[in-house]
Design an enzyme around this catalytic site. Sequence first.
Site, PDB file in Angstrom:
ATOM      1  N   ASP A  42       0.938  -1.006   0.105  1.00 54.38           N
ATOM      2  CA  ASP A  42       0.209  -0.062  -0.007  1.00 54.38           C
ATOM      3  C   ASP A  42       0.965   1.311   0.158  1.00 54.38           C
ATOM      4  OD1 ASP A  42       0.941  -0.116   2.694  1.00 54.38           O
ATOM      5  OD2 ASP A  42      -0.972  -0.003   3.426  1.00 54.38           O
ATOM      6  N   GLU A  43       2.007   1.066   0.435  1.00 52.55           N
ATOM      7  CA  GLU A  43       2.990   2.353   0.360  1.00 52.55           C
ATOM      8  C   GLU A  43       3.078   2.880  -0.939  1.00 52.55           C
ATOM      9  OE1 GLU A  43       6.599   1.925   2.695  1.00 52.55           O
ATOM     10  OE2 GLU A  43       5.636   0.392   3.983  1.00 52.55           O
TER      11      GLU A  43
ATOM     12  N   TYR B 156      12.224   3.004  -1.210  1.00 54.40           N
ATOM     13  CA  TYR B 156      11.519   1.544  -1.031  1.00 54.40           C
ATOM     14  C   TYR B 156      10.297   1.561  -1.605  1.00 54.40           C
ATOM     15  CZ  TYR B 156       8.556  -2.060   0.778  1.00 54.40           C
ATOM     16  OH  TYR B 156       7.495  -2.949   0.769  1.00 54.40           O
TER      17      TYR B 156
ATOM     18  N   LYS C 264       8.971   0.121  -5.533  1.00 50.13           N
ATOM     19  CA  LYS C 264       7.912  -0.963  -5.533  1.00 50.13           C
ATOM     20  C   LYS C 264       6.826  -0.563  -6.446  1.00 50.13           C
ATOM     21  CE  LYS C 264       7.299  -4.271  -3.299  1.00 50.13           C
ATOM     22  NZ  LYS C 264       7.491  -5.745  -3.381  1.00 50.13           N
TER      23      LYS C 264
HETATM   24  P1  NAD Z   1      11.513  -9.736   3.857  1.00 49.14           P
HETATM   25  O1  NAD Z   1      12.525  -8.614   3.979  1.00 49.14           O
HETATM   26  O2  NAD Z   1      11.180 -10.517   5.417  1.00 49.14           O
HETATM   27  O3  NAD Z   1      12.159 -10.907   3.125  1.00 49.14           O
HETATM   28  C1  NAD Z   1      12.565 -10.611   1.778  1.00 49.14           C
HETATM   29  C2  NAD Z   1      13.166 -12.082   1.195  1.00 49.14           C
HETATM   30  O4  NAD Z   1      13.495 -11.665  -0.146  1.00 49.14           O
HETATM   31  C3  NAD Z   1      14.219 -12.444   2.043  1.00 49.14           C
HETATM   32  O5  NAD Z   1      14.361 -13.891   2.182  1.00 49.14           O
HETATM   33  C4  NAD Z   1      15.485 -12.301   1.117  1.00 49.14           C
HETATM   34  O6  NAD Z   1      16.715 -13.010   1.006  1.00 49.14           O
HETATM   35  C5  NAD Z   1      14.797 -12.299  -0.220  1.00 49.14           C
HETATM   36  N1  NAD Z   1      15.521 -11.415  -1.379  1.00 49.14           N
HETATM   37  C6  NAD Z   1      15.747 -10.120  -1.341  1.00 49.14           C
HETATM   38  N2  NAD Z   1      16.354  -9.737  -2.571  1.00 49.14           N
HETATM   39  C7  NAD Z   1      16.428 -10.963  -3.223  1.00 49.14           C
HETATM   40  C8  NAD Z   1      16.947 -11.120  -4.460  1.00 49.14           C
HETATM   41  N3  NAD Z   1      17.717 -10.069  -5.264  1.00 49.14           N
HETATM   42  N4  NAD Z   1      16.993 -12.300  -5.098  1.00 49.14           N
HETATM   43  C9  NAD Z   1      16.339 -13.252  -4.518  1.00 49.14           C
HETATM   44  N5  NAD Z   1      15.804 -13.191  -3.059  1.00 49.14           N
HETATM   45  C10 NAD Z   1      15.821 -11.929  -2.473  1.00 49.14           C
HETATM   46  O7  NAD Z   1      10.384  -9.307   3.330  1.00 49.14           O
HETATM   47  P2  NAD Z   1       8.751  -9.469   3.551  1.00 49.14           P
HETATM   48  O8  NAD Z   1       8.470  -8.657   4.733  1.00 49.14           O
HETATM   49  O9  NAD Z   1       8.467 -10.857   3.786  1.00 49.14           O
HETATM   50  O10 NAD Z   1       8.144  -8.788   2.273  1.00 49.14           O
HETATM   51  C11 NAD Z   1       7.876  -9.722   1.212  1.00 49.14           C
HETATM   52  C12 NAD Z   1       7.227  -9.099   0.133  1.00 49.14           C
HETATM   53  O11 NAD Z   1       6.049  -8.253   0.650  1.00 49.14           O
HETATM   54  C13 NAD Z   1       8.001  -7.624  -0.271  1.00 49.14           C
HETATM   55  O12 NAD Z   1       7.958  -7.923  -1.817  1.00 49.14           O
HETATM   56  C14 NAD Z   1       7.266  -6.499   0.184  1.00 49.14           C
HETATM   57  O13 NAD Z   1       7.530  -5.545  -0.457  1.00 49.14           O
HETATM   58  C15 NAD Z   1       5.911  -7.111   0.477  1.00 49.14           C
HETATM   59  N6  NAD Z   1       5.019  -6.219   1.441  1.00 49.14           N
HETATM   60  C16 NAD Z   1       5.518  -6.442   2.647  1.00 49.14           C
HETATM   61  C17 NAD Z   1       4.639  -6.096   3.705  1.00 49.14           C
HETATM   62  C18 NAD Z   1       5.142  -6.259   5.161  1.00 49.14           C
HETATM   63  O14 NAD Z   1       4.376  -5.679   6.072  1.00 49.14           O
HETATM   64  N7  NAD Z   1       6.111  -6.883   5.589  1.00 49.14           N
HETATM   65  C19 NAD Z   1       3.577  -5.351   3.313  1.00 49.14           C
HETATM   66  C20 NAD Z   1       3.109  -5.222   2.133  1.00 49.14           C
HETATM   67  C21 NAD Z   1       3.886  -5.994   1.084  1.00 49.14           C
HETATM   68  P1  TYD Z   2       7.947  -0.466   9.849  1.00 47.94           P
HETATM   69  O1  TYD Z   2       7.844  -1.698  10.428  1.00 47.94           O
HETATM   70  O2  TYD Z   2       9.294  -0.193   9.257  1.00 47.94           O
HETATM   71  O3  TYD Z   2       6.908  -0.540   8.423  1.00 47.94           O
HETATM   72  P2  TYD Z   2       6.672   0.393   7.302  1.00 47.94           P
HETATM   73  O4  TYD Z   2       7.576   1.739   7.388  1.00 47.94           O
HETATM   74  O5  TYD Z   2       6.780  -0.169   6.091  1.00 47.94           O
HETATM   75  O6  TYD Z   2       5.327   0.973   7.619  1.00 47.94           O
HETATM   76  O7  TYD Z   2       7.575   0.757  10.678  1.00 47.94           O
HETATM   77  C1  TYD Z   2       6.262   0.851  10.961  1.00 47.94           C
HETATM   78  C2  TYD Z   2       5.877   1.984  11.691  1.00 47.94           C
HETATM   79  O8  TYD Z   2       6.683   2.171  13.125  1.00 47.94           O
HETATM   80  C3  TYD Z   2       6.563   3.338  10.625  1.00 47.94           C
HETATM   81  O9  TYD Z   2       5.535   4.414  11.008  1.00 47.94           O
HETATM   82  C4  TYD Z   2       7.835   3.572  11.299  1.00 47.94           C
HETATM   83  C5  TYD Z   2       7.722   3.338  12.813  1.00 47.94           C
HETATM   84  N1  TYD Z   2       8.800   2.865  13.487  1.00 47.94           N
HETATM   85  C6  TYD Z   2       9.101   3.345  14.854  1.00 47.94           C
HETATM   86  O10 TYD Z   2       8.865   4.215  15.427  1.00 47.94           O
HETATM   87  N2  TYD Z   2      10.263   2.881  15.459  1.00 47.94           N
HETATM   88  C7  TYD Z   2      11.098   1.924  15.018  1.00 47.94           C
HETATM   89  O11 TYD Z   2      12.046   1.393  15.532  1.00 47.94           O
HETATM   90  C8  TYD Z   2      10.644   1.166  13.554  1.00 47.94           C
HETATM   91  C9  TYD Z   2      11.392   0.357  12.913  1.00 47.94           C
HETATM   92  C10 TYD Z   2       9.794   1.795  13.124  1.00 47.94           C
END
Ligand code: NAD
Ligand code: TYD
Length: 339
Positions: A126-127, A153, A157
Amino acid sequence: MTIIVTGGAGFIGSNFIFYELTKHPQDRIVCLDSLTYAGNLSTLSPVMDNPQFRFVKDDITDRTAVDRLFEEEKPDIIVNFAAETHVDRSIEDPEAFLKANILGTCALMDACRKYGIKRYHQVSTDEVYGDLPLDRPDLFFTEQTPLHTSSPYSSSKASADLLVLAYHRTYNLPVSISRCSNNYGPYQFPEKLIPLMIANALADKPLPVYGKGENVRDWLYVDDHCKAIDLIIREGKEGEVYNVGGHNEKRNIDIVKIILKELGKPESLITYVTDRKGHDMRYAIDPAKIHHDLGWLPETHFEEGIKKTIQWYLSHRDWWETIISGEYQDYYEKMYGNR
Ligand code: NAD
Ligand code: TYD
């Protein structure tokens, strides 16, 4: 059916692999992951011996490796989770994000064009919509909201999303995109808000809240996200974008207080630190389309999900204590040392 799951050694990808192997035991899952600092092979140990599962350590930007995997596996579906994902790291080093998130997506889709697939699914965020003001609780992101990014970031995306839609229009590639709100649950890397605060609270270390802690995120339990992606790749329409969110908006400061209360730790651990550059104020998803078209609804209430998540971190200390003992220490010192 064979599904290549990229980034499956990370947080959401690993949860998705567990979900798929349980829900569709007849399908073969191949995880492609380069094991960056955020990837952890031990996370996948419960499925390593499953005959329906294969792990391959390669980079999605390595076209030779990607082509070889497509030749070997002849996949039906690609679900691309692989990405650099932490906003704060993207502010320090944007280029790594452009490479993995944009060029990686391009390399995967070129292989899809070359070998043919049934569906390429891009896991987005959603970012890409930027942020909403705090004083307009009536506003939500829909699939029609213009892309308007804030961080390197989210820009990377959004660029990848545009490329995915361009491949659909230009090459007729059967694609879909999901844009999800903030996930929480087991196996999330401790640099992200919820696991970082749990780990610090358990160690009686300061809990670094950026700015005033008033920023709002829309939290979704990771299994609900996995369920949404599973539905989209099997029943969703080609060329479509689906927003995924839980109507569960919370201020960061309230999340931190919930964690402290749950762990029986004092609020005096809260430390307000310098705000993140370009910090998005509020994210809020309107999930009406995926609900209407595919019948998806989140199932885990936040009160239940956060308890389960905290319990998981308490009973899997080995998993995250190993992680925070390595490169993470240098990262933590650099990001929080003089903040
Ligand atoms: P994460 O950082 O925990 O994991 C990313 C994984 O991708 C890791 O295992 C890393 O080794 C692998 N990776 C990174 N670069 C690579 C490359 N070039 N080739 C092969 N592998 C590679 O990420 P996450 O939080 O699980 O997020 C997964 C996906 O979901 C991402 O695309 C992220 O943008 C999206 N997303 C995450 C959130 C969230 O809240 N975490 C929310 C919305 C969307
Ligand atoms: P984060 O988990 O990094 O996710 P995103 O930035 O993708 O939403 O952060 C969630 C929220 O928490 C964001 O508003 C930033 C804030 N935050 C802190 O206040 N302290 C921290 O140490 C971190 C990692 C995030």
